[in-house]
Design a protein around this motif. Structure first.
Motif, PDB file in Angstrom:
ATOM      1  N   ILE A  22     -11.553  12.883 -11.776  1.00  0.00           N
ATOM      2  CA  ILE A  22     -10.575  12.694 -10.948  1.00  0.00           C
ATOM      3  C   ILE A  22     -10.564  11.128 -10.690  1.00  0.00           C
ATOM      4  CG2 ILE A  22      -9.965  13.121  -8.545  1.00  0.00           C
ATOM      5  CD1 ILE A  22     -10.715  15.987  -8.764  1.00  0.00           C
ATOM      6  N   ARG A  23     -11.766  10.578 -10.520  1.00  0.00           N
ATOM      7  CA  ARG A  23     -11.869   8.972 -10.134  1.00  0.00           C
ATOM      8  C   ARG A  23     -11.116   8.271 -11.530  1.00  0.00           C
ATOM      9  NH1 ARG A  23     -16.997   5.224  -9.748  1.00  0.00           N
ATOM     10  NH2 ARG A  23     -15.976   3.276 -10.532  1.00  0.00           N
ATOM     11  N   ARG A  24     -11.664   8.779 -12.567  1.00  0.00           N
ATOM     12  CA  ARG A  24     -11.063   8.047 -13.712  1.00  0.00           C
ATOM     13  C   ARG A  24      -9.732   8.256 -13.825  1.00  0.00           C
ATOM     14  NH1 ARG A  24     -10.748  10.128 -18.296  1.00  0.00           N
ATOM     15  NH2 ARG A  24     -12.200  11.723 -17.995  1.00  0.00           N
ATOM     16  N   ARG A  25      -9.016   9.240 -13.639  1.00  0.00           N
ATOM     17  CA  ARG A  25      -7.644   9.541 -13.771  1.00  0.00           C
ATOM     18  C   ARG A  25      -6.860   8.683 -12.687  1.00  0.00           C
ATOM     19  NH1 ARG A  25      -4.949   9.698 -16.922  1.00  0.00           N
ATOM     20  NH2 ARG A  25      -3.115  11.174 -16.201  1.00  0.00           N
ATOM     21  N   LEU A  26      -7.615   8.620 -11.442  1.00  0.00           N
ATOM     22  CA  LEU A  26      -6.921   7.753 -10.599  1.00  0.00           C
ATOM     23  C   LEU A  26      -6.869   6.343 -10.580  1.00  0.00           C
ATOM     24  CD1 LEU A  26      -7.794   9.945  -7.149  1.00  0.00           C
ATOM     25  CD2 LEU A  26      -5.861   9.822  -8.401  1.00  0.00           C
ATOM     26  N   GLU A  27      -7.861   5.776 -11.311  1.00  0.00           N
ATOM     27  CA  GLU A  27      -7.972   4.536 -11.699  1.00  0.00           C
ATOM     28  C   GLU A  27      -7.101   4.192 -12.817  1.00  0.00           C
ATOM     29  OE1 GLU A  27     -11.877   3.904 -12.709  1.00  0.00           O
ATOM     30  OE2 GLU A  27     -12.557   3.253 -10.361  1.00  0.00           O
ATOM     31  N   GLU A  28      -6.880   5.215 -14.026  1.00  0.00           N
ATOM     32  CA  GLU A  28      -5.747   5.041 -14.754  1.00  0.00           C
ATOM     33  C   GLU A  28      -4.525   4.910 -14.447  1.00  0.00           C
ATOM     34  OE1 GLU A  28      -8.484   7.380 -18.094  1.00  0.00           O
ATOM     35  OE2 GLU A  28      -6.456   8.036 -17.475  1.00  0.00           O
ATOM     36  N   LEU A  29      -4.168   5.888 -13.390  1.00  0.00           N
ATOM     37  CA  LEU A  29      -2.735   5.841 -12.697  1.00  0.00           C
ATOM     38  C   LEU A  29      -2.430   4.487 -11.932  1.00  0.00           C
ATOM     39  CD1 LEU A  29      -3.118   9.649 -11.632  1.00  0.00           C
ATOM     40  CD2 LEU A  29      -1.517   8.834 -13.359  1.00  0.00           C
ATOM     41  N   CYS A  30      -3.565   4.193 -11.287  1.00  0.00           N
ATOM     42  CA  CYS A  30      -3.287   2.804 -10.251  1.00  0.00           C
ATOM     43  C   CYS A  30      -3.089   1.567 -11.442  1.00  0.00           C
ATOM     44  CB  CYS A  30      -4.558   2.661  -9.642  1.00  0.00           C
ATOM     45  SG  CYS A  30      -4.268   1.623  -8.017  1.00  0.00           S
ATOM     46  N   GLY A  31      -3.867   1.461 -12.435  1.00  0.00           N
ATOM     47  CA  GLY A  31      -3.659   0.540 -13.283  1.00  0.00           C
ATOM     48  C   GLY A  31      -2.329   0.433 -13.961  1.00  0.00           C
ATOM     49  N   ARG A  32      -1.930   2.021 -14.378  1.00  0.00           N
ATOM     50  CA  ARG A  32      -0.820   1.802 -15.125  1.00  0.00           C
ATOM     51  C   ARG A  32       0.494   1.309 -14.227  1.00  0.00           C
ATOM     52  NH1 ARG A  32       0.046   7.492 -17.602  1.00  0.00           N
ATOM     53  NH2 ARG A  32      -2.014   7.521 -18.499  1.00  0.00           N
ATOM     54  N   ILE A  38       0.888  -1.163  -0.055  1.00  0.00           N
ATOM     55  CA  ILE A  38       0.059   0.085  -0.044  1.00  0.00           C
ATOM     56  C   ILE A  38       0.890   1.192   0.026  1.00  0.00           C
ATOM     57  CG2 ILE A  38      -1.552   1.378   1.626  1.00  0.00           C
ATOM     58  CD1 ILE A  38      -2.917  -1.301   2.142  1.00  0.00           C
ATOM     59  N   ASP A  39       2.012   1.137   0.726  1.00  0.00           N
ATOM     60  CA  ASP A  39       2.793   2.355   0.928  1.00  0.00           C
ATOM     61  C   ASP A  39       3.638   2.615  -0.536  1.00  0.00           C
ATOM     62  OD1 ASP A  39       4.520   4.129   2.687  1.00  0.00           O
ATOM     63  OD2 ASP A  39       5.880   3.330   1.447  1.00  0.00           O
ATOM     64  N   ARG A  40       3.871   1.677  -1.215  1.00  0.00           N
ATOM     65  CA  ARG A  40       4.648   1.847  -2.448  1.00  0.00           C
ATOM     66  C   ARG A  40       3.538   2.235  -3.626  1.00  0.00           C
ATOM     67  NH1 ARG A  40       7.861  -3.676  -2.619  1.00  0.00           N
ATOM     68  NH2 ARG A  40       9.458  -3.029  -1.107  1.00  0.00           N
ATOM     69  N   ALA A  41       2.361   1.747  -3.653  1.00  0.00           N
ATOM     70  CA  ALA A  41       1.396   1.934  -4.534  1.00  0.00           C
ATOM     71  C   ALA A  41       0.832   3.465  -4.398  1.00  0.00           C
ATOM     72  CB  ALA A  41       0.220   1.072  -4.545  1.00  0.00           C
ATOM     73  N   SER A  42       0.848   3.892  -2.955  1.00  0.00           N
ATOM     74  CA  SER A  42       0.492   5.116  -2.661  1.00  0.00           C
ATOM     75  C   SER A  42       1.413   6.133  -3.421  1.00  0.00           C
ATOM     76  CB  SER A  42       0.165   5.501  -1.053  1.00  0.00           C
ATOM     77  OG  SER A  42      -0.770   4.752  -0.906  1.00  0.00           O
ATOM     78  N   GLY A  43       2.744   5.784  -2.930  1.00  0.00           N
ATOM     79  CA  GLY A  43       3.820   6.792  -3.634  1.00  0.00           C
ATOM     80  C   GLY A  43       3.850   6.793  -4.985  1.00  0.00           C
ATOM     81  N   ALA A  44       3.526   5.707  -5.586  1.00  0.00           N
ATOM     82  CA  ALA A  44       3.571   5.854  -7.027  1.00  0.00           C
ATOM     83  C   ALA A  44       2.407   6.481  -7.565  1.00  0.00           C
ATOM     84  CB  ALA A  44       3.573   4.244  -7.534  1.00  0.00           C
ATOM     85  N   VAL A  45       1.376   6.277  -7.166  1.00  0.00           N
ATOM     86  CA  VAL A  45       0.026   6.955  -7.536  1.00  0.00           C
ATOM     87  C   VAL A  45       0.212   8.596  -7.578  1.00  0.00           C
ATOM     88  CG1 VAL A  45      -2.420   7.541  -7.451  1.00  0.00           C
ATOM     89  CG2 VAL A  45      -1.433   5.139  -7.395  1.00  0.00           C
ATOM     90  N   LEU A  46       0.824   8.904  -6.283  1.00  0.00           N
ATOM     91  CA  LEU A  46       1.124  10.539  -6.048  1.00  0.00           C
ATOM     92  C   LEU A  46       2.186  10.967  -6.904  1.00  0.00           C
ATOM     93  CD1 LEU A  46       1.085  12.681  -3.769  1.00  0.00           C
ATOM     94  CD2 LEU A  46       3.125  11.630  -3.420  1.00  0.00           C
ATOM     95  N   GLU A  47       3.295  10.154  -7.342  1.00  0.00           N
ATOM     96  CA  GLU A  47       4.214  10.768  -8.170  1.00  0.00           C
ATOM     97  C   GLU A  47       3.465  10.862  -9.633  1.00  0.00           C
ATOM     98  OE1 GLU A  47       7.359  11.893  -8.056  1.00  0.00           O
ATOM     99  OE2 GLU A  47       7.074  11.731  -5.869  1.00  0.00           O
ATOM    100  N   ALA A  48       2.980   9.608 -10.296  1.00  0.00           N
ATOM    101  CA  ALA A  48       2.413   9.475 -11.391  1.00  0.00           C
ATOM    102  C   ALA A  48       1.428  10.580 -11.536  1.00  0.00           C
ATOM    103  CB  ALA A  48       1.885   8.199 -11.553  1.00  0.00           C
ATOM    104  N   GLY A  49       0.555  11.114 -10.620  1.00  0.00           N
ATOM    105  CA  GLY A  49      -0.601  11.787 -10.693  1.00  0.00           C
ATOM    106  C   GLY A  49       0.143  13.144 -10.922  1.00  0.00           C
ATOM    107  N   MET A  50       1.196  13.577 -10.157  1.00  0.00           N
ATOM    108  CA  MET A  50       1.661  15.023 -10.438  1.00  0.00           C
ATOM    109  C   MET A  50       2.485  15.138 -11.881  1.00  0.00           C
ATOM    110  SD  MET A  50       3.481  15.913  -6.908  1.00  0.00           S
ATOM    111  CE  MET A  50       4.813  14.864  -6.497  1.00  0.00           C
ATOM    112  N   SER A  51       3.198  14.077 -12.201  1.00  0.00           N
ATOM    113  CA  SER A  51       4.145  14.328 -13.279  1.00  0.00           C
ATOM    114  C   SER A  51       3.450  13.802 -14.533  1.00  0.00           C
ATOM    115  CB  SER A  51       5.197  13.346 -13.121  1.00  0.00           C
ATOM    116  OG  SER A  51       4.943  12.157 -12.920  1.00  0.00           O
ATOM    117  N   ALA A  52       2.182  13.349 -14.681  1.00  0.00           N
ATOM    118  CA  ALA A  52       1.394  13.128 -15.884  1.00  0.00           C
ATOM    119  C   ALA A  52       1.329  14.443 -16.845  1.00  0.00           C
ATOM    120  CB  ALA A  52      -0.073  12.671 -15.606  1.00  0.00           C
ATOM    121  N   ALA A  53       1.692  14.067 -18.111  1.00  0.00           N
ATOM    122  CA  ALA A  53       1.579  15.058 -19.128  1.00  0.00           C
ATOM    123  C   ALA A  53       0.239  15.422 -19.433  1.00  0.00           C
ATOM    124  CB  ALA A  53       2.198  14.752 -20.299  1.00  0.00           C
ATOM    125  N   ASP A  54      -0.596  14.488 -19.207  1.00  0.00           N
ATOM    126  CA  ASP A  54      -1.910  14.554 -19.641  1.00  0.00           C
ATOM    127  C   ASP A  54      -3.005  14.778 -18.582  1.00  0.00           C
ATOM    128  OD1 ASP A  54      -1.280  12.139 -19.669  1.00  0.00           O
ATOM    129  OD2 ASP A  54      -2.989  11.447 -20.425  1.00  0.00           O
TER     130      ASP A  54
END
Ligand SMILES: *Cc1c(COP(=O)(O)O)cnc(C)c1O
Length: 464
Positions: free
Chosen positions: A446-456, A382-398
C-alpha cells in the motif's frame, strides 16, 4: 469454514424444519420459474459489480467490509424464518439470542446490571440514548464535540433539545474544560463522549469526564458506535495487545449512563445491527407503552417494550449470536482481528511518515489514519493532491488502492502543522480506515502504491 457448504446446510435445515408441519400448496401467484429468475439474477449480479472491493486489503477507504461468513450463515438461516424481535411471540428463539448477545456486549464494557437491545443502526441507538437523556434531564441541552458524529446534532433537533458542539483539542478529543463551563452555566444536562470518532478515531477522555458527572450531575452517554469493540483490548487479559491502546478511557465506560456500539461496524455483522445499553435498568420506565396487537404471549422478554423502533429483524440477533459464539468479545476472539488492524495502522502511519511523499496528520489512536501529501506546502495544494491521489488510486488499472478523504478546517490543520500556508479555509486530507486484519501484511504494498500515485501526480503537475 466453507461458506458454500453452510449456506446449503442452512437451506436444507430450514426445509427439514418446515417438513415437520402439515404440507400445503404454495400459492401460484408467487411462483417464479428458474428460467425467469436466471434472467433477472444475471442483470442483478451485473449491477452488484458496480461496488468497490470492500473485502480486499487494498480497500482502506470507508468503514466497510463484508460480514464474517458465520454472520452471513446465521443471518440467512434465521431470515428464512424471518422472525421479528419486536416481541417474544414474533421471534421467541431470536429474542433469547438477542438477550444473550446483548449480555455479552454489556460484559465487554464491564457492565453488571444493564438494560439494552439491538437497533437497526448506531443512529437509532443514539436517538434512544438521547431520548432517555431528555426524559431524565428535562429542559436541559446536550454537549458533544465538534468531531462527534453529525447524528447528535440532528437528533437533538428531532428531540427538540438544544445541542452544544464543543471544540476539540489537538488530538480530536472534546475539550472538557469547555464542557465544564457549559455545565456550570446550567444549560446542559447530558454529555456525549465519543469513543472512536468517525473521522479520526479519536477517543474522548471518558475517565476525566466522570468527574463532571459527579460535579454537575451530568448524564454521560458514550457513542462507541465505531470504537466500542476496542474495549476488548483494554482489560488486563489483553496481554501484549493492551499496549496498542490507552486502556484508561475504555475502563471508565462502565461508569457512564448509556453506550452505543455498532456490531455492523467492528462486530463483523451485516448492516442493520446497532446496539444501545443503559447502566440503569430503571430507564425502562421512559419507554412504557401499550401495544394491544402484539403482546399476546405473557413473557418477561418483550424487547419491543424497551425500544423506540417497532419491527426489528430477528436475523440480525441470530447472526450476532452465532458470530459471538465463535468469536467472543475476548482478546483471543474478536480482539485478535482488532489488534491486527491496530498494528497495521501503526505500521502504515510509520511507513508514510517515513516517506518523503506523505505526512501523518495526527498519531492514530485506533485504526483510522489521516495523512496528506507533503510537497504542496499550502492547504490548496494539499487539498488538490489529496483529491488526485484518491482518484488515481481507485481508477488505477494495476493494483488499485482505495482511500477516502476527510475535510479539516484551516484552524484544525494549523494547530497540528503550523508550518503550512493556510491559503484556504480548509483542505481535504487522505483517510484510511484499516478495519481488516489482512491489511497488516499488505502495508508495504500500500505504501509503495501510494508513493507511486503521488509521484505520478507530481510529474503531471511539473509537466503541466
Ligand atoms: C457510524 C457512527 C454513527 C452512526 O451509526 P450508523 O450505524 O451509521 O447509523 C454514530 N456515531 C459514530 C461515532 C459512528 O462512527
Amino acid at each position: 469454514m466453507d461458506l458454500e457448504r453452510w449456506l446449503i446446510e442452512s437451506v436444507a435445515h430450514h426445509r427439514q424444519w418446515e417438513a415437520g408441519f402439515a404440507s400445503f400448496e404454495r400459492h401460484p401467484s408467487l411462483e417464479i420459474s428458474d428460467e425467469t429468475f436466471a434472467n433477472a439474477f444475471g442483470e442483478f449480479t451485473k449491477r452488484l459489480e458496480g461496488n468497490y472491493p470492500y473485502f480486499h486489503p487494498h480497500y482502506v477507504g470507508q468503514m466497510l467490509k463484508p460480514p464474517h461468513p458465520a454472520a452471513t450463515v446465521g443471518y440467512l438461516a434465521a431470515m428464512l424464518i424471518n422472525p421479528n424481535n419486536h416481541s417474544a411471540d414474533g421471534g421467541p428463539a431470536t429474542t433469547e439470542m438477542e438477550i444473550e448477545a446483548v449480555d455479552k456486549l454489556a460484559e465487554m464494557f464491564g457492565l453488571r446490571a444493564h438494560l439494552g437491545h439491538l437497533t437497526s443502526s448506531g443512529t437509532a441507538a443514539n436517538l434512544e440514548a438521547l431520548y432517555v437523556a431528555r426524559q431524565s434531564h428535562p429542559g436541559k441541552g446536550v454537549a458533544y464535540s465538534e468531531d462527534a458524529h453529525y447524528t447528535h446534532e440532528r437528533m437533538c433537533g428531532v428531540l427538540g433539545m438544544a445541542g452544544y458542539p464543543v471544540r476539540t483539542d489537538g488530538y480530536g478529543r472534546i475539550d472538557l474544560n469547555a464542557v465544564a463551563d457549559l455545565a456550570d452555566s446550567g444549560v446542559i444536562g447530558s454529555l456525549v463522549l465519543t469513543a472512536g470518532s468517525t473521522g479520526l478515531g479519536a477517543v474522548d477522555r471518558i475517565d476525566e469526564a466522570i468527574e463532571l458527572k459527579r460535579r454537575f450531575g451530568l448524564r454521560l452517554h458514550v457513542d462507541a458506535a465505531y470504537g466500542g469493540f476496542f474495549s476488548i483490548l483494554a482489560g488486563e487479559r489483553a496481554g501484549q495487545a493492551r499496549q496498542l491502546i490507552d486502556p484508561t478511557p475504555w475502563l471508565a465506560i462502565k461508569e457512564c449512563d448509556s453506550i452505543v456500539v455498532d456490531p455492523h461496524k467492528h462486530g463483523l455483522q451485516p448492516y442493520g445491527c446497532g446496539a444501545v445499553l443503559f447502566t440503569d435498568p430503571d430507564v425502562a420506565r421512559f419507554y412504557l407503552h401499550d401495544s394491544p396487537y402484539t403482546y399476546y404471549t405473557p413473557s418477561e422478554h418483550h424487547l419491543g417494550e424497551i425500544s423506540l423502533e417497532c419491527s426489528r429483524g430477528g436475523a440480525s440477533a441470530a447472526a450476532l449470536w452465532l458470530t459471538l459464539r465463535l468469536l467472543p468479545p475476548t482478546p483471543e476472539g474478536l480482539g485478535a482481528p482488532l489488534a491486527a488492524g491496530l498494528r497495521a495502522t501503526r505500521k502504515l502511519a510509520a511507513a508514510l511518515d517515513d516517506s518523503s511523499a506523505f505526512a501523518v496528520y495526527q498519531r492514530p489512536e485506533l485504526d483510522i489514519l489521516a495523512f496528506y501529501p507533503r510537497a504542496p506546502g499550502s492547504l490548496t495544494g494539499i487539498d488538490r493532491a489529496s483529491g488526485a491521489v484518491l482518484e488515481a488510486g481507485m481508477s488505477a488499472a494495476d493494483t488499485p488502492v482505495f482511500l477516502s478523504v476527510l475535510r479539516v478546517s484551516a484552524g484544525e490543520f494549523g494547530r497540528r502543522h503550523p508550518g503550512i500556508d493556510a491559503d484556504a479555509d480548509g483542505a481535504r486530507l487522505l483517510r484510511s480506515v484499516v478495519m481488516k486484519p489482512e491489511v497488516e501484511s499488505e502495508v508495504g504494498t500500500i505504501r509503495r502504491r501510494l508513493e507511486e500515485l503521488c509521484g505520478r501526480w507530481r510529474d503531471h503537475i511539473d509537466q503541466g
